[in-house]
Scaffold this motif. Structure first.
Motif, PDB file in Angstrom:
ATOM      1  N   THR A  55       0.838  -1.197   0.000  1.00  0.00           N
ATOM      2  CA  THR A  55       0.000   0.000   0.000  1.00  0.00           C
ATOM      3  C   THR A  55       0.872   1.245   0.000  1.00  0.00           C
ATOM      4  O   THR A  55       1.932   1.266   0.628  1.00  0.00           O
ATOM      5  N   CYS A 140      -2.134   0.909  -9.049  1.00  0.00           N
ATOM      6  CA  CYS A 140      -2.841   0.966  -7.751  1.00  0.00           C
ATOM      7  C   CYS A 140      -4.351   1.018  -7.903  1.00  0.00           C
ATOM      8  O   CYS A 140      -4.872   1.700  -8.789  1.00  0.00           O
ATOM      9  N   THR A 142      -7.528   2.313  -5.669  1.00  0.00           N
ATOM     10  CA  THR A 142      -7.752   3.208  -4.532  1.00  0.00           C
ATOM     11  C   THR A 142      -8.524   2.488  -3.429  1.00  0.00           C
ATOM     12  O   THR A 142      -9.546   1.857  -3.682  1.00  0.00           O
ATOM     13  N   ARG A 143      -8.004   2.572  -2.229  1.00  0.00           N
ATOM     14  CA  ARG A 143      -8.661   1.952  -1.077  1.00  0.00           C
ATOM     15  C   ARG A 143      -9.447   2.977  -0.263  1.00  0.00           C
ATOM     16  O   ARG A 143     -10.492   2.689   0.290  1.00  0.00           O
ATOM     17  N   ILE A 160      -5.027   6.760  -0.584  1.00  0.00           N
ATOM     18  CA  ILE A 160      -4.367   5.495  -0.258  1.00  0.00           C
ATOM     19  C   ILE A 160      -4.675   4.471  -1.338  1.00  0.00           C
ATOM     20  O   ILE A 160      -5.840   4.252  -1.686  1.00  0.00           O
ATOM     21  N   GLY A 161      -3.634   3.874  -1.876  1.00  0.00           N
ATOM     22  CA  GLY A 161      -3.827   2.893  -2.947  1.00  0.00           C
ATOM     23  C   GLY A 161      -3.187   1.561  -2.618  1.00  0.00           C
ATOM     24  O   GLY A 161      -2.103   1.512  -2.016  1.00  0.00           O
ATOM     25  N   GLU A 162      -3.855   0.489  -3.009  1.00  0.00           N
ATOM     26  CA  GLU A 162      -3.242  -0.841  -2.897  1.00  0.00           C
ATOM     27  C   GLU A 162      -2.579  -1.169  -4.225  1.00  0.00           C
ATOM     28  O   GLU A 162      -3.189  -1.053  -5.290  1.00  0.00           O
TER      29      GLU A 162
END
Ligand SMILES: Cc1cc2nc3c(=O)[nH]c(=O)nc-3n(C[C@H](O)[C@H](O)[C@H](O)COP(=O)(O)O)c2cc1C
Length: 224
Positions: A55, A140, A142-143, A160-162
């Protein structure tokens, strides 16, 4: 000197932060708008978050009028009206000018890829393209977006990106997954318009042995 953030202007607070939090790595973030247009912009309020899952975070602040920058508008979750995806492209020294050009605010419909001359390559697991010239790119999903002051001028946002796929140029990584810093040749952002390279490096062990270690280029222990 002691500085109370409450007695500083927003501009002064920003200057103190970007002058003191250095060097900052640079994420050149590609996104796609709902209508398919691609966007590319640099962000140095950028960090890794964790490796399980993999992340990272990028912080596109609000504009001077409190609106969302295109990157945030595009990358925010689908439930919030975005497309929920972005790509972080790491910036090497050779890309510095083209990266900085991408900070231009362009009229609707014009692409930073065309302006900068950087090359879009289709990503594999997300819709926004990655940048061909980057040695490392992170695709990524997006979370979450955390807004510290929604709608306020220059309010901060944490995107925040996974990471769902990593691209690394073959010559820049070994079979033990060590990235070669010389091949990456990353740059960092300092205060104002200043940047630094990552060409001078030293090593230190962690913990108490760091106080005794002698390695080329290592600084003296503070106060000795
Ligand atoms: C090296 C560099 C780092 C930057 N870092 C940030 C940042 O961390 N946060 C931010 O909001 N803007 C940052 N900017 C400014 C944005 O890149 C600029 O506002 C850009 O136009 C935003 O593009 P967008 O509206 O397409 O998202 C930075 C600019 C440069 C050149």
């Amino acid at each position: 000197m002691r500085l109370d953030p409450a007695s500083l202007t927003q501009e002064e607070r920003y200057k103190v932060m970007i002058g003191a939090i250095v060097p900052r790595p640079i994420a050149l973030v590609s996104t796609r708008a709902a209508d398919g247009r691609t966007n590319l912009a640099p962000f140095s309020f950028f960090a890794g978050v964790g490796s399980n899952p993999m992340t990272l975070l990028v912080c596109p602040a609000n504009t001077d009028t409190g609106g969302e920058k295109d990157t945030l508008r595009n990358a925010k979750p689908i439930a919030e009206g975005g497309t929920g995806e972005f790509v972080v492209n790491v910036v090497s020294h050779a890309m510095a000018r083209r990266m900085a050009a991408c900070a231009e605010t362009l009229p609707h419909g014009e692409s930073e890829f065309d302006l900068s001359g950087l090359t879009p390559v289709p990503s594999e697991r997300v819709a926004p393209p990655r940048v061909a010239e980057s040695v490392v790119s992170f695709e990524c999903v997006t979370r979450q977006v955390i807004r510290t002051n929604p709608g306020a001028p220059n309010g901060g946002n944490i995107l925040i990106g996974e990471v769902v796929l990593v691209h690394v140029r073959d010559d820049a990584i070994n079979d033990r997954r060590h990235i070669d810093p010389a091949a990456l040749d990353a740059i960092g952002r300092m205060g104002g318009f200043a940047y630094c390279t990552t060409r001078e490096r030293f090593t230190l062990p962690m913990g108490r042995t760091a106080l005794d270690a002698t390695s080329p280029g290592a600084p003296p222990v503070l106060g000795t």
